[in-house]
Enzyme design. Structure first.
Site: not given
Length: 549
Positions: A152, A287, A132-136, A129-130
């Protein structure tokens, strides 16, 4: 240093030099060994001379990858260190990376679950679904009740990569701090350490889940903020499972208008949520950029926010909260003396700071802001300018206040994007005044007493013994002081006696010498010299042997 880390170090050096970041350091701060090192990489030249410094830094971080991208995003919030132009360039960095292979994602998830995905979930979507640099993130449904969830999972080997880059950053920051001097306001080593704390927190998804649970409980009956449910039985260090939500991204104003969202109410609720998290709960989402905030699609006339990604949370001490509230109130009352006093009282700047000079510096920065209407004054920029001024007076970086400033700037920008006429002062002032009155009033005192009551109940049985010990200590101290005084007086008496004899002996010897030189009676001159010598010997022997008392 391993071959792999040396290769990464070269890649970083290559990127820094090809974007001409070394040119941004003033020549007077480059010692001979720095220039020699630069010359040793003579084939790496600045390929981007046509671009300004902020843009070059942004592009370099973008090329270096996720860890540096997130570092740049963090730097963009440190407007007490960077100019607005540089901060705005870094704010454009996007934490978007290609997804990793779904087979690896499955293996990672199953390793955390200790069982095949199909044991607990149906309809697992291999397409993320998304990413990023740290997780998916992947979607699925719970086998037990059919609820839609998202999973996640951390990227493979992300911890190793992050720690390797952090080590390089730390070493580079130490070199840069040596070049700039330890008194420089940029304090690169301090900034990198702040980033280390932030990103290492994001590597622990279990911590993110616990933060989300706490924030959800704080607003469980609120009509202003909704935090998705966490399924604790599926939450681990490298994997968390949460309720799937549907909403409109808060940055999509057109979609919000299309569904008839009350934007004025939504903007005001954002400000109220911020102050509630900070002052009521002392636990705030730090954040809150637009990618982490959605708006409900149901009841657009009475909208609420949906908050995601609770990896970075902030807290303040009770003292910090009180000083912060007083700071805002003092600013809007234009009481710059009180602002300067608050910074010193709180320990944010040193106690020996020149209060008058500090007050004048604050006044120079803040007074021009009142040329604008109150509803156009930005809380975040007030705090930012105060921090910038305090940094000139060696304010020690307060990580919790940096997070607060960043969050406040996000909330303000969001609120004014939704509703440009938003009057933050009118929205926040009643809350701040009410909170201050509560803290200083009888109810606040009662709460503090109630909070401290268990501690004093525990200490009460020890009180008589503590009183006795202190009285005994005081008595012993007085006795020891009396003894020291007696010793001192005796030594002084000896010293006076010795000095008297030595001076008298000197006078007699001089008189004897004069009589001898004038051819006077010999016995008189010898007698004076002999008695003088005897008195000198007595005076010398009677002097205090030990001058310590």
């Amino acid at each position: 240093m391993t071959i792999k880390s040396m290769r990464r170090a070269y890649q970083v050096v290559k990127t820094v030099l090809q974007y001409g970041l070394d040119d941004l350091i003033p020549a007077k701060l480059k010692p001979w060994y720095f220039r020699l090192l630069r010359w040793s990489f003579f084939w790496l030249t600045n390929q981007h001379k046509d671009k300004v410094g902020g843009e070059r830094l942004k592009l370099a971080m973008q090329e270096l990858g996720p860890v540096y991208i997130k570092f740049g995003q963090m730097l963009s919030t440190r407007r007490d260190l960077l100019s607005d132009e540089w901060a705005e360039e870094l704010a454009m960095l996007q934490d978007r990376v290609p997804p990793f292979d779904s087979a690896i994602a499955r293996a990672q998830i199953e390793a955390e679950l200790g069982a095949p995905i199909e044991t607990y979930f149906d309809n697992f979507d291999d397409t993320p679904l998304a990413s990023a640099s740290i997780s998916q993130v992947h979607t699925a449904t719970l086998k037990s009740n059919g609820e839609e969830v998202v999973l996640k999972v951390l990227r493979p080997n992300v911890e190793e990569k992050v720690h390797a880059d952090l080590l390089l950053m730390t070493q580079s920051a130490q070199v840069l701090e040596t070049l700039l001097g330890h008194g420089n306001r940029l304090r690169p080593a301090e900034v990198v350490e702040d980033y280390r704390t932030t990103i290492e927190g994001e590597l622990n998804l279990k911590l993110e889940a616990l933060n989300a649970i706490k924030l959800r409980n704080n607003f469980i009956d609120s009509g202003a903020l909704y935090i998705p449910k966490m399924y604790e039985e599926f939450c681990f260090t490298r994997l968390i499972v949460m309720e799937r939500i549907y909403g409109v991204p808060v940055s999509d104003r057109a979609a919000l208008e299309a569904q008839g969202t009350n934007l004025k109410l939504l903007a005001e609720r954002g400000v109220e949520l911020f102050f509630t998290q900070v002052f009521r709960d002392n636990f705030f989402h730090a954040d809150m950029h637009p990618g982490n905030i959605f708006v409900s699609t149901e009841h657009p006339e009475d909208p609420f926010y949906i908050g995601l990604d609770c990896g970075i949370m902030g807290t303040l001490t009770e003292q910090d909260k009180r000083y912060l509230a007083e700071n805002f109130l003092a600013f809007f009352n234009r009481d710059y003396t009180r602002i300067a006093q608050l910074y010193i009282e709180s320990g944010w700047v040193a106690a020996d700071t020149d209060l008058v000079a500090f007050e004048q510096a604050i006044k120079v920065v803040c007074e021009p802001m009142f040329n604008k209407p109150l509803d156009e004054i930005s809380f975040g920029h007030v705090l930012l300018e105060l921090f910038r001024t305090a940094r000139r007076f060696d304010m020690v970086v307060q990580p919790q206040l940096v997070l607060l400033e960043k969050t406040l700037l996000y909330i303000e920008g969001l609120g004014r994007q939704l509703y440009p006429q938003l009057d933050l002062w009118q929205t926040a002032k009643p809350f701040l005044e009410s909170w201050m009155a509560e803290q200083m009033g009888p109810l606040g005192m009662a709460k503090k007493i109630k909070k401290q009551f268990p501690y004093w109940t525990d200490k009460l049985p020890e009180l008589p013994e503590l009183v006795y010990d202190n009285l005994k200590m005081g008595k012993n101290f007085v006795n020891s002081q009396n003894q020291l005084l007696d010793r001192y007086l005796k030594q002084q008496q000896k010293a006076h006696k010795s000095n008297y004899l030595l001076i008298t002996s000197a006078v007699l010897v001089i008189c004897g010498s004069i009589l001898f030189s004038q051819n006077a009676t010999l016995w008189a001159s010898y007698a004076c010299i002999g008695i003088g010598a005897t008195l000198w010997l007595l005076g010398w022997r009677s002097r205090p042997k030990n001058r310590k008392f």
